[in-house]
Design an enzyme around this catalytic site. Structure first.
Site, mmCIF file in Angstrom:
data_model
loop_
_atom_site.group_PDB
_atom_site.id
_atom_site.type_symbol
_atom_site.label_atom_id
_atom_site.label_comp_id
_atom_site.label_asym_id
_atom_site.label_seq_id
_atom_site.Cartn_x
_atom_site.Cartn_y
_atom_site.Cartn_z
ATOM 1 N N ARG A 167 -3.681 -5.270 -33.314
ATOM 2 C CA ARG A 167 -3.261 -4.133 -32.550
ATOM 3 C C ARG A 167 -3.577 -2.654 -32.883
ATOM 4 N NH1 ARG A 167 -3.651 -8.279 -30.591
ATOM 5 N NH2 ARG A 167 -2.358 -9.456 -29.185
ATOM 6 N N CYS A 186 3.918 -5.674 -24.125
ATOM 7 C CA CYS A 186 4.781 -6.091 -25.420
ATOM 8 C C CYS A 186 4.990 -4.550 -26.044
ATOM 9 C CB CYS A 186 4.209 -6.995 -26.268
ATOM 10 S SG CYS A 186 4.095 -8.454 -25.675
ATOM 11 N N GLU A 223 4.354 -1.197 -30.807
ATOM 12 C CA GLU A 223 2.820 -1.571 -30.444
ATOM 13 C C GLU A 223 2.418 -0.483 -29.539
ATOM 14 O OE1 GLU A 223 0.442 -3.800 -27.325
ATOM 15 O OE2 GLU A 223 1.624 -5.499 -28.546
HETATM 16 N N1 EPU Z 1 10.211 -15.926 -27.251
HETATM 17 C C1 EPU Z 1 11.635 -15.873 -26.939
HETATM 18 N N2 EPU Z 1 12.394 -15.276 -26.049
HETATM 19 C C2 EPU Z 1 11.546 -14.258 -25.517
HETATM 20 C C3 EPU Z 1 10.162 -14.153 -25.422
HETATM 21 C C4 EPU Z 1 9.427 -14.912 -26.403
HETATM 22 O O1 EPU Z 1 12.208 -16.961 -27.654
HETATM 23 O O2 EPU Z 1 12.241 -13.441 -24.767
HETATM 24 C C5 EPU Z 1 9.431 -16.830 -27.934
HETATM 25 C C6 EPU Z 1 8.531 -17.846 -26.977
HETATM 26 O O3 EPU Z 1 9.571 -18.849 -26.697
HETATM 27 C C7 EPU Z 1 7.549 -17.862 -27.994
HETATM 28 C C8 EPU Z 1 7.426 -16.994 -28.794
HETATM 29 O O4 EPU Z 1 8.375 -16.236 -28.735
HETATM 30 O O5 EPU Z 1 7.827 -19.155 -28.653
HETATM 31 C C9 EPU Z 1 6.014 -16.123 -28.539
HETATM 32 O O6 EPU Z 1 6.164 -15.751 -27.255
HETATM 33 P P1 EPU Z 1 4.876 -15.449 -26.282
HETATM 34 O O7 EPU Z 1 4.142 -17.010 -26.245
HETATM 35 O O8 EPU Z 1 5.345 -15.070 -25.053
HETATM 36 O O9 EPU Z 1 3.738 -14.595 -27.355
HETATM 37 P P2 EPU Z 1 4.320 -13.112 -27.719
HETATM 38 O O10 EPU Z 1 3.962 -13.366 -29.160
HETATM 39 O O11 EPU Z 1 5.669 -12.538 -27.344
HETATM 40 C C10 EPU Z 1 1.789 -12.193 -27.943
HETATM 41 C C11 EPU Z 1 1.238 -10.822 -27.432
HETATM 42 C C12 EPU Z 1 1.199 -10.509 -25.918
HETATM 43 C C13 EPU Z 1 0.341 -11.441 -25.270
HETATM 44 C C14 EPU Z 1 0.864 -12.912 -25.714
HETATM 45 C C15 EPU Z 1 0.205 -14.072 -25.008
HETATM 46 C C16 EPU Z 1 1.887 -9.271 -29.201
HETATM 47 C C17 EPU Z 1 3.055 -8.285 -29.631
HETATM 48 N N3 EPU Z 1 2.193 -9.842 -28.131
HETATM 49 O O12 EPU Z 1 3.135 -12.010 -27.096
HETATM 50 O O13 EPU Z 1 0.406 -9.429 -25.903
HETATM 51 O O14 EPU Z 1 0.044 -11.190 -23.974
HETATM 52 O O15 EPU Z 1 0.986 -13.295 -26.997
HETATM 53 O O16 EPU Z 1 -0.922 -14.331 -25.440
HETATM 54 O O17 EPU Z 1 0.909 -9.422 -29.827
HETATM 55 C C18 EPU Z 1 0.803 -6.910 -25.503
HETATM 56 O O18 EPU Z 1 0.093 -6.741 -26.601
HETATM 57 O O19 EPU Z 1 1.235 -5.965 -24.921
HETATM 58 C C19 EPU Z 1 1.043 -8.138 -25.151
HETATM 59 C C20 EPU Z 1 1.995 -8.616 -23.830
#
Ligand code: EPU
Length: 314
Positions: free
Chosen positions: A185, A233, A304
């Site tokens: 990022r 995010c 981010e």
């Molecule tokens: N989780 C929780 N509680 C929550 C949110 C998430 O326990 O409130 C857990 C989920 O259950 C899962 C893990 O955290 O096991 C990861 O969550 P998720 O799959 O939603 O992915 P993320 O890592 O939170 C990343 C990117 C997103 C992108 C998604 C989908 C970052 C900071 N975020 O989110 O990017 O859309 O993967 O691929 O890298 C962005 O960059 O603005 C963004 C939204």
């Protein structure tokens, strides 16, 4: 907050840009967060030549300038942004398809202002694989490259072949993707350079399979992520094993509200504007999240979202 644009600067800008410049323009109109104080001047350049003239003129006049993308990964503070905010968004959206590629390969060159969703739609309609990870990312091409935007499916570093910049002297410069320091990022570029164009390396693939995968991915995202005004995010994931959203969730902060800013109950790494939130509201929530997560888990979260502009002074 005093504008840095003098009457003379104002006439120069109007002469150069006509109706494509606004003064004291609220940045909340240009961010998906719907937050942000005024830009002294907000310029929507028509093309490359005009962008060069604008930047060279601003440099000569000692006026600071800031490039913004689609405003979808951006928090602008309540005092707004001094100098000229430049958007390539409305007018620099041309796309060209490369010729003479080997079978199965496609190159597409897009100007920085093209919305990524438009590029994704074009790829889907033609059966060009490689960009499905970007579905649902609202940024434009320039912003997405600068931030190395991505999702679990991939990131810009994996599909960009070269990037064209305007450098400090407003000269065009093309950089091959493998000499760009891509980070999670974030990327690094020569100071004051502006991304004006990106060339993507895609593959011809089965159109129906590609569309099916796209539909599935869009459904997953819709289920996991809120649709209210936000900047996506807010924090980077400290690692893939410890996503920020999980830490904020486990710290019990879901639904927490300061002013009109709220931590999403659906995905804890989203801060939402519930209507009329100030940047101060969001920044107060940011601090609350940072201190709570540091105390509970000993992890320092890093935003981010890009934070720009001045604080509001009484
Ligand atoms: N989780 C929780 N509680 C929550 C949110 C998430 O326990 O409130 C857990 C989920 O259950 C899962 C893990 O955290 O096991 C990861 O969550 P998720 O799959 O939603 O992915 P993320 O890592 O939170 C990343 C990117 C997103 C992108 C998604 C989908 C970052 C900071 N975020 O989110 O990017 O859309 O993967 O691929 O890298 C962005 O960059 O603005 C963004 C939204």
């Amino acid at each position: 907050m005093m504008s840095l644009i003098s009457a003379d600067d104002g006439s120069w800008l109007r002469h150069l840009l006509g109706a494509r410049v606004c003064f004291d323009e609220p940045m909340r109109r240009h961010t998906t967060f719907r937050i942000g104080g005024p830009a002294d001047a907000y310029a929507m350049v028509a093309g490359l030549d005009e962008l060069s003239l604008l930047v060279q003129g601003a440099n000569r006049r000692g006026l600071p300038w800031t490039i913004v993308g689609n405003g979808s990964n951006l928090l602008v503070r309540d005092g707004g942004i001094r100098g000229i905010v430049i958007s390539l968004g409305p007018h620099m959206r041309k796309v060209a398809i490369g010729a003479d590629e080997p079978a199965g390969a496609v190159t597409v060159t897009a100007q920085a202002g093209l919305p990524l969703p438009a590029l994704c739609r074009l790829a889907l309609a033609n059966g060009w694989g490689g960009l499905n990870f970007a579905l649902g990312i609202p940024g434009n091409v320039g912003g997405a490259i600068r931030m190395n935007a991505g999702s679990v499916g991939g990131c810009m570093a994996e599909v960009v072949r070269e990037v064209t910049l305007l450098d400090r002297q407003a000269q065009r410069l093309t950089i091959a993707a493998d000499s760009i320091p891509w980070n999670y990022r974030r990327t690094h570029w020569p100071k004051d350079s502006i991304i004006v164009e990106g060339t993507f390396r895609l593959q011809t693939t089965d159109k129906e399979n590609l569309k099916r995968a796209a539909r599935q991915w869009v459904l997953v995202r819709k289920r996991r992520q809120p649709i209210a005004a936000s900047a996506g995010c807010f924090f980077k994931n400290p690692s893939s094993q410890t996503p920020a959203g999980r830490l904020i969730d486990q710290a019990g902060l879901k639904g927490k509200r300061i002013g009109q800013a709220e931590i999403s109950g659906q995905h804890a790494n989203f801060i939402l504007n519930r209507g009329g939130a100030s940047a101060d509201d969001v920044l107060a929530l940011k601090r609350l999240i940072e201190t709570t997560v540091a105390e509970r888990f000993g992890v320092e979260l890093e935003p981010e979202v890009v934070i720009l502009g001045d604080e509001r002074h009484a």
